[in-house]
Each structure stands twice: as C-alpha cells, then as structure tokens.
Scaffold this motif. Sequence first.
Motif, PDB file in Angstrom:
ATOM      1  N   MET A   1       0.853  -1.162   0.000  1.00 55.13           N
ATOM      2  CA  MET A   1       0.000   0.000   0.000  1.00 55.13           C
ATOM      3  C   MET A   1       0.904   1.232   0.000  1.00 55.13           C
ATOM      4  O   MET A   1       1.925   1.264   0.659  1.00 55.13           O
ATOM      5  N   ARG A   2       0.491   2.249  -0.750  1.00 60.02           N
ATOM      6  CA  ARG A   2       1.251   3.486  -0.842  1.00 60.02           C
ATOM      7  C   ARG A   2       0.314   4.658  -0.618  1.00 60.02           C
ATOM      8  O   ARG A   2      -0.854   4.587  -0.953  1.00 60.02           O
ATOM      9  N   PRO A   3       0.834   5.763  -0.076  1.00 63.92           N
ATOM     10  CA  PRO A   3      -0.030   6.942   0.078  1.00 63.92           C
ATOM     11  C   PRO A   3      -0.311   7.592  -1.264  1.00 63.92           C
ATOM     12  O   PRO A   3       0.468   7.451  -2.215  1.00 63.92           O
ATOM     13  N   SER A   4      -1.428   8.290  -1.349  1.00 62.98           N
ATOM     14  CA  SER A   4      -1.756   9.025  -2.573  1.00 62.98           C
ATOM     15  C   SER A   4      -0.620   9.986  -2.909  1.00 62.98           C
ATOM     16  O   SER A   4       0.054  10.499  -2.030  1.00 62.98           O
ATOM     17  N   GLY A   5      -0.417  10.205  -4.196  1.00 60.79           N
ATOM     18  CA  GLY A   5       0.630  11.110  -4.657  1.00 60.79           C
ATOM     19  C   GLY A   5       1.936  10.414  -4.992  1.00 60.79           C
ATOM     20  O   GLY A   5       2.793  10.990  -5.641  1.00 60.79           O
ATOM     21  N   VAL A   6       2.111   9.168  -4.541  1.00 61.68           N
ATOM     22  CA  VAL A   6       3.304   8.402  -4.873  1.00 61.68           C
ATOM     23  C   VAL A   6       3.015   7.684  -6.184  1.00 61.68           C
ATOM     24  O   VAL A   6       1.992   7.021  -6.312  1.00 61.68           O
ATOM     25  N   PRO A   7       3.883   7.829  -7.175  1.00 65.22           N
ATOM     26  CA  PRO A   7       3.591   7.220  -8.485  1.00 65.22           C
ATOM     27  C   PRO A   7       3.408   5.704  -8.407  1.00 65.22           C
ATOM     28  O   PRO A   7       4.065   5.022  -7.633  1.00 65.22           O
ATOM     29  N   ILE A   8       2.496   5.211  -9.226  1.00 63.77           N
ATOM     30  CA  ILE A   8       2.303   3.768  -9.409  1.00 63.77           C
ATOM     31  C   ILE A   8       2.950   3.410 -10.741  1.00 63.77           C
ATOM     32  O   ILE A   8       2.709   4.058 -11.750  1.00 63.77           O
ATOM     33  N   ARG A   9       3.812   2.404 -10.732  1.00 65.03           N
ATOM     34  CA  ARG A   9       4.488   1.990 -11.963  1.00 65.03           C
ATOM     35  C   ARG A   9       3.581   1.035 -12.725  1.00 65.03           C
ATOM     36  O   ARG A   9       3.054   0.071 -12.174  1.00 65.03           O
ATOM     37  N   ARG A  10       3.361   1.340 -13.994  1.00 65.84           N
ATOM     38  CA  ARG A  10       2.572   0.453 -14.858  1.00 65.84           C
ATOM     39  C   ARG A  10       3.316  -0.873 -14.954  1.00 65.84           C
ATOM     40  O   ARG A  10       4.474  -0.930 -15.361  1.00 65.84           O
ATOM     41  N   PRO A  11       2.665  -1.983 -14.571  1.00 65.19           N
ATOM     42  CA  PRO A  11       3.375  -3.265 -14.552  1.00 65.19           C
ATOM     43  C   PRO A  11       3.580  -3.847 -15.948  1.00 65.19           C
ATOM     44  O   PRO A  11       2.816  -3.579 -16.874  1.00 65.19           O
ATOM     45  N   ASN A  12       4.622  -4.633 -16.065  1.00 66.04           N
ATOM     46  CA  ASN A  12       4.855  -5.455 -17.245  1.00 66.04           C
ATOM     47  C   ASN A  12       4.331  -6.848 -16.935  1.00 66.04           C
ATOM     48  O   ASN A  12       4.363  -7.290 -15.789  1.00 66.04           O
ATOM     49  N   GLY A  13       3.880  -7.526 -17.950  1.00 65.96           N
ATOM     50  CA  GLY A  13       3.400  -8.880 -17.745  1.00 65.96           C
ATOM     51  C   GLY A  13       2.994  -9.517 -19.050  1.00 65.96           C
ATOM     52  O   GLY A  13       3.082  -8.926 -20.123  1.00 65.96           O
ATOM     53  N   GLN A  14       2.539 -10.732 -18.915  1.00 67.57           N
ATOM     54  CA  GLN A  14       2.065 -11.489 -20.063  1.00 67.57           C
ATOM     55  C   GLN A  14       0.603 -11.143 -20.294  1.00 67.57           C
ATOM     56  O   GLN A  14      -0.185 -11.102 -19.357  1.00 67.57           O
ATOM     57  N   ARG A  15       0.256 -10.868 -21.537  1.00 62.40           N
ATOM     58  CA  ARG A  15      -1.133 -10.549 -21.879  1.00 62.40           C
ATOM     59  C   ARG A  15      -1.429 -11.099 -23.259  1.00 62.40           C
ATOM     60  O   ARG A  15      -0.519 -11.321 -24.059  1.00 62.40           O
ATOM     61  N   LYS A  16      -2.702 -11.347 -23.514  1.00 57.15           N
ATOM     62  CA  LYS A  16      -3.115 -11.823 -24.828  1.00 57.15           C
ATOM     63  C   LYS A  16      -4.525 -11.313 -25.092  1.00 57.15           C
ATOM     64  O   LYS A  16      -5.469 -11.718 -24.438  1.00 57.15           O
ATOM     65  N   ALA A  17      -4.632 -10.408 -26.029  1.00 58.17           N
ATOM     66  CA  ALA A  17      -5.942  -9.892 -26.424  1.00 58.17           C
ATOM     67  C   ALA A  17      -6.674 -10.965 -27.223  1.00 58.17           C
ATOM     68  O   ALA A  17      -6.041 -11.826 -27.856  1.00 58.17           O
ATOM     69  N   PRO A  18      -8.013 -10.948 -27.206  1.00 61.04           N
ATOM     70  CA  PRO A  18      -8.780 -11.973 -27.936  1.00 61.04           C
ATOM     71  C   PRO A  18      -8.434 -12.052 -29.420  1.00 61.04           C
ATOM     72  O   PRO A  18      -8.503 -13.121 -30.018  1.00 61.04           O
ATOM     73  N   ASN A  19      -8.027 -10.949 -30.020  1.00 57.12           N
ATOM     74  CA  ASN A  19      -7.709 -10.941 -31.454  1.00 57.12           C
ATOM     75  C   ASN A  19      -6.250 -11.276 -31.743  1.00 57.12           C
ATOM     76  O   ASN A  19      -5.838 -11.274 -32.895  1.00 57.12           O
ATOM     77  N   GLU A  20      -5.452 -11.567 -30.747  1.00 57.28           N
ATOM     78  CA  GLU A  20      -4.041 -11.904 -30.949  1.00 57.28           C
ATOM     79  C   GLU A  20      -3.877 -13.424 -30.937  1.00 57.28           C
ATOM     80  O   GLU A  20      -4.559 -14.139 -30.196  1.00 57.28           O
ATOM     81  N   GLU A  21      -2.951 -13.931 -31.767  1.00 49.06           N
ATOM     82  CA  GLU A  21      -2.730 -15.376 -31.865  1.00 49.06           C
ATOM     83  C   GLU A  21      -1.913 -15.927 -30.709  1.00 49.06           C
ATOM     84  O   GLU A  21      -2.124 -17.054 -30.287  1.00 49.06           O
ATOM     85  N   ALA A  22      -0.967 -15.127 -30.213  1.00 52.24           N
ATOM     86  CA  ALA A  22      -0.075 -15.614 -29.152  1.00 52.24           C
ATOM     87  C   ALA A  22       0.065 -14.547 -28.075  1.00 52.24           C
ATOM     88  O   ALA A  22      -0.098 -13.354 -28.341  1.00 52.24           O
ATOM     89  N   PRO A  23       0.384 -14.977 -26.866  1.00 55.88           N
ATOM     90  CA  PRO A  23       0.609 -13.993 -25.807  1.00 55.88           C
ATOM     91  C   PRO A  23       1.887 -13.204 -26.059  1.00 55.88           C
ATOM     92  O   PRO A  23       2.791 -13.659 -26.757  1.00 55.88           O
ATOM     93  N   SER A  24       1.954 -12.018 -25.476  1.00 51.21           N
ATOM     94  CA  SER A  24       3.153 -11.191 -25.564  1.00 51.21           C
ATOM     95  C   SER A  24       3.470 -10.674 -24.169  1.00 51.21           C
ATOM     96  O   SER A  24       2.660 -10.769 -23.246  1.00 51.21           O
ATOM     97  N   TYR A  25       4.665 -10.142 -24.015  1.00 55.07           N
ATOM     98  CA  TYR A  25       5.094  -9.593 -22.736  1.00 55.07           C
ATOM     99  C   TYR A  25       5.351  -8.113 -22.927  1.00 55.07           C
ATOM    100  O   TYR A  25       5.965  -7.691 -23.900  1.00 55.07           O
TER     101      TYR A  25
END
Length: 143
Positions: A1-25
């Motif tokens: 947990m972090r206090p408001s005003g402290v930046p949140i880093r957009r995470p990296n991860g594995q994802r696969k959109a329904p229209n994509e053939e393979a997952p990507s990172y």
Amino acid sequence: MRPSGVPIRRPNGQRKAPNEEAPSYGPCRKLDYELELAVWVGPGNALGKPIPIGEAGGHLFGLGLFNDWSARDIQQWESQPLGPFLGKSFGSTVSPWIITPEALAPFRVAQPVRPAGDPHPLPHLWDDADQREGPSTLRSKPS
C-alpha cells in the motif's frame, strides 16, 4: 500500500488480447483502479467475539478513500489458463486524509423505510438506533 501522490508503476506482464494469436510480454494496456472505502479500525474486539452492529461506531476511528489498482489485460490472461497471480492487485493507494465519525455526525440520517416484502435483516445486522438515527459508523460512541 502506498499513500496518494506516490507514483504507481505500470506493470509489465504477459497478456493476450482476444484478437491476438499468441501472448506477448510488455506494459499493461488496460490499467484501471477501483475507488473503495477505507475503514480505519480503532480498539477492535477479542478474537472470535462479534461486535454488535449498534456498537460498531465505537470501534471505528475514521473513513477514507482507497484505490485498488488492476492490470486488467494481464489479469485476464493470468486467470485463464494460468491461474490468479498479481495482475488484479499489483498496487493500492490510500488517501492521507482520515474523516472522523465526529466530522460525519452532522450528516447522519435515518435509514429509509424498507420496501414491502423486503426481508428483515438478521438480528446481528439490525439496530433500532441505527434505523432511527443513521449508521452507527457515524456515531462517535456506541448507543
């Protein structure tokens, strides 16, 4: 947990959109947060001993805002077929402001009349003062 005003880093991860053939990172493409209520608990209770609803206000220190951050595209891919990891809950932020029951007391109102046929709450969730004067969480002392 972090206090408001402290930046949140957009995470990296594995994802696969329904229209994509393979997952990507890579970085999350569907970042969101849920605005929730933070409840700051005061004295609490003995382990296993319930707090009657009419006394709940005496156990609360204050209320605030809480954000639960989610990486929806990473979460979607993690849940099927991989299982739940941390895409759902990679970060939380909490407001530095705590609103006390005393500050909210002037805004207390009686509960609305229950609609005909609406089931009556179970006894542990019913309090006559709560119905007459408003939520016990807005009273600074138990009734």
